[in-house]
Motif scaffolding. Structure first.
Motif, PDB file in Angstrom:
ATOM      1  N   GLY A  60     -95.592  31.135 123.783  1.00 17.05           N
ATOM      2  CA  GLY A  60     -96.855  31.153 124.274  1.00 17.05           C
ATOM      3  C   GLY A  60     -97.764  31.108 124.606  1.00 17.05           C
ATOM      4  O   GLY A  60     -98.619  30.733 125.937  1.00 17.05           O
ATOM      5  N   LYS A  61     -97.847  28.984 124.624  1.00 17.48           N
ATOM      6  CA  LYS A  61     -98.759  28.084 124.920  1.00 17.48           C
ATOM      7  C   LYS A  61     -98.401  28.111 126.773  1.00 17.48           C
ATOM      8  O   LYS A  61     -98.980  27.531 128.061  1.00 17.48           O
ATOM      9  N   ALA A  62     -96.732  27.850 126.787  1.00 14.42           N
ATOM     10  CA  ALA A  62     -95.890  27.648 127.907  1.00 14.42           C
ATOM     11  C   ALA A  62     -96.833  29.192 129.086  1.00 14.42           C
ATOM     12  O   ALA A  62     -97.468  28.678 130.062  1.00 14.42           O
ATOM     13  N   LEU A  63     -96.699  29.878 128.591  1.00 17.20           N
ATOM     14  CA  LEU A  63     -97.462  31.477 129.353  1.00 17.20           C
ATOM     15  C   LEU A  63     -98.978  31.051 129.906  1.00 17.20           C
ATOM     16  O   LEU A  63     -99.302  31.433 130.676  1.00 17.20           O
ATOM     17  N   GLY A  64     -99.479  30.599 128.728  1.00 16.32           N
ATOM     18  CA  GLY A  64    -100.709  30.159 129.333  1.00 16.32           C
ATOM     19  C   GLY A  64    -100.878  29.386 130.023  1.00 16.32           C
ATOM     20  O   GLY A  64    -102.154  29.445 130.646  1.00 16.32           O
ATOM     21  N   ILE A  65    -100.342  28.191 130.561  1.00 12.62           N
ATOM     22  CA  ILE A  65    -101.373  27.314 131.357  1.00 12.62           C
ATOM     23  C   ILE A  65     -99.879  27.017 132.393  1.00 12.62           C
ATOM     24  O   ILE A  65    -100.217  26.195 133.579  1.00 12.62           O
ATOM     25  N   LEU A  66     -98.940  27.964 133.264  1.00 15.33           N
ATOM     26  CA  LEU A  66     -97.887  27.679 133.654  1.00 15.33           C
ATOM     27  C   LEU A  66     -98.565  28.107 134.548  1.00 15.33           C
ATOM     28  O   LEU A  66     -99.637  28.905 134.855  1.00 15.33           O
ATOM     29  N   GLU A  67     -98.033  27.503 136.460  1.00 16.30           N
ATOM     30  CA  GLU A  67     -99.278  28.005 137.899  1.00 16.30           C
ATOM     31  C   GLU A  67     -97.971  28.411 138.667  1.00 16.30           C
ATOM     32  O   GLU A  67     -98.623  29.079 139.752  1.00 16.30           O
ATOM     33  N   HIS A  68     -97.322  27.719 138.922  1.00 15.06           N
ATOM     34  CA  HIS A  68     -96.127  28.118 139.465  1.00 15.06           C
ATOM     35  C   HIS A  68     -94.648  28.327 139.521  1.00 15.06           C
ATOM     36  O   HIS A  68     -94.385  27.934 137.857  1.00 15.06           O
ATOM     37  N   TYR A  69     -93.921  29.252 139.746  1.00 14.52           N
ATOM     38  CA  TYR A  69     -92.314  29.533 139.881  1.00 14.52           C
ATOM     39  C   TYR A  69     -91.403  28.851 140.389  1.00 14.52           C
ATOM     40  O   TYR A  69     -91.776  29.028 141.851  1.00 14.52           O
ATOM     41  N   VAL A  70     -89.558  29.215 140.080  1.00  8.70           N
ATOM     42  CA  VAL A  70     -89.275  28.853 141.277  1.00  8.70           C
ATOM     43  C   VAL A  70     -87.832  29.736 140.770  1.00  8.70           C
ATOM     44  O   VAL A  70     -87.391  29.802 139.869  1.00  8.70           O
ATOM     45  N   VAL A  71     -87.684  30.060 141.589  1.00 15.00           N
ATOM     46  CA  VAL A  71     -86.217  31.234 141.273  1.00 15.00           C
ATOM     47  C   VAL A  71     -85.417  31.225 142.366  1.00 15.00           C
ATOM     48  O   VAL A  71     -85.672  30.507 143.081  1.00 15.00           O
ATOM     49  N   GLN A  72     -83.839  30.539 141.204  1.00 13.86           N
ATOM     50  CA  GLN A  72     -83.091  30.035 141.760  1.00 13.86           C
ATOM     51  C   GLN A  72     -82.222  30.773 141.493  1.00 13.86           C
ATOM     52  O   GLN A  72     -81.755  30.514 140.326  1.00 13.86           O
ATOM     53  N   ASP A  73     -80.751  31.748 142.554  1.00 11.65           N
ATOM     54  CA  ASP A  73     -80.199  32.407 141.531  1.00 11.65           C
ATOM     55  C   ASP A  73     -80.079  33.273 140.384  1.00 11.65           C
ATOM     56  O   ASP A  73     -81.429  34.034 140.925  1.00 11.65           O
ATOM     57  N   LEU A  74     -79.924  32.962 139.072  1.00 13.40           N
ATOM     58  CA  LEU A  74     -80.465  34.191 138.309  1.00 13.40           C
ATOM     59  C   LEU A  74     -81.176  33.793 137.314  1.00 13.40           C
ATOM     60  O   LEU A  74     -81.487  33.982 135.929  1.00 13.40           O
ATOM     61  N   THR A  75     -81.948  32.282 137.620  1.00 13.46           N
ATOM     62  CA  THR A  75     -83.416  31.668 137.177  1.00 13.46           C
ATOM     63  C   THR A  75     -84.658  31.304 137.076  1.00 13.46           C
ATOM     64  O   THR A  75     -84.160  31.452 138.271  1.00 13.46           O
ATOM     65  N   LEU A  76     -85.165  31.835 136.236  1.00 13.06           N
ATOM     66  CA  LEU A  76     -86.312  31.545 136.784  1.00 13.06           C
ATOM     67  C   LEU A  76     -87.111  29.890 136.348  1.00 13.06           C
ATOM     68  O   LEU A  76     -87.262  30.195 134.585  1.00 13.06           O
ATOM     69  N   THR A  77     -87.761  29.421 137.400  1.00 10.16           N
ATOM     70  CA  THR A  77     -88.285  27.821 136.250  1.00 10.16           C
ATOM     71  C   THR A  77     -89.533  28.085 135.917  1.00 10.16           C
ATOM     72  O   THR A  77     -90.262  28.461 137.263  1.00 10.16           O
ATOM     73  N   LEU A  78     -90.502  27.442 135.675  1.00 11.52           N
ATOM     74  CA  LEU A  78     -91.479  28.204 134.942  1.00 11.52           C
ATOM     75  C   LEU A  78     -92.536  26.625 134.874  1.00 11.52           C
ATOM     76  O   LEU A  78     -92.123  26.357 133.422  1.00 11.52           O
ATOM     77  N   PRO A  79     -92.452  25.859 135.863  1.00 10.58           N
ATOM     78  CA  PRO A  79     -93.388  24.513 135.549  1.00 10.58           C
ATOM     79  C   PRO A  79     -95.297  24.579 135.864  1.00 10.58           C
ATOM     80  O   PRO A  79     -95.702  25.529 135.996  1.00 10.58           O
ATOM     81  N   ASP A  80     -95.504  23.543 134.592  1.00 14.59           N
ATOM     82  CA  ASP A  80     -96.851  23.410 135.110  1.00 14.59           C
ATOM     83  C   ASP A  80     -97.458  22.903 136.678  1.00 14.59           C
ATOM     84  O   ASP A  80     -96.877  23.098 137.452  1.00 14.59           O
TER      85      ASP A  80
END
Length: 93
Positions: A60-80
């Motif tokens: 929940g905390k991560a979802l509240g502060i994420l601002e970007h995303y990267v999709v590669q193959d079948l992976t979604l990376t969520l950075p701040d």
């Protein structure tokens, strides 16, 4: 009852998100969605407490502060905003 693994569903056309943090359903809107940016608006949640809330709270905390995303193959990376990796999700369906 053993908590489930967290899940995240992003509905691009409807600009909404639904997730399950292991026990509770969380849902809300997407305020920003571009080729690299992802920001959620107000999120609401059910409130089922359980003994080990560590993963659920972190999710929940991560979802509240994420601002970007990267999709590669079948992976979604969520950075701040500083591009520190908050979580990595794998497509399973």
């Amino acid at each position: 009852n053993v908590p489930k693994h967290p899940t995240l569903e992003i509905f691009v056309v409807e600009k909404r998100v639904v997730e399950n943090n292991g026990r509770n359903q969380i849902f809300g809107r997407i305020d920003t969605l571009t080729a690299t940016e992802l920001k959620f608006g107000m999120l609401s949640s059910t409130k089922i407490a359980f003994s080990d809330m560590g993963v659920a709270d972190a999710f929940g905390k991560a979802l509240g502060i994420l601002e970007h995303y990267v999709v590669q193959d079948l992976t979604l990376t969520l950075p701040d905003k500083d591009h520190n990796e908050l979580m990595v999700l794998r497509k399973v369906d």
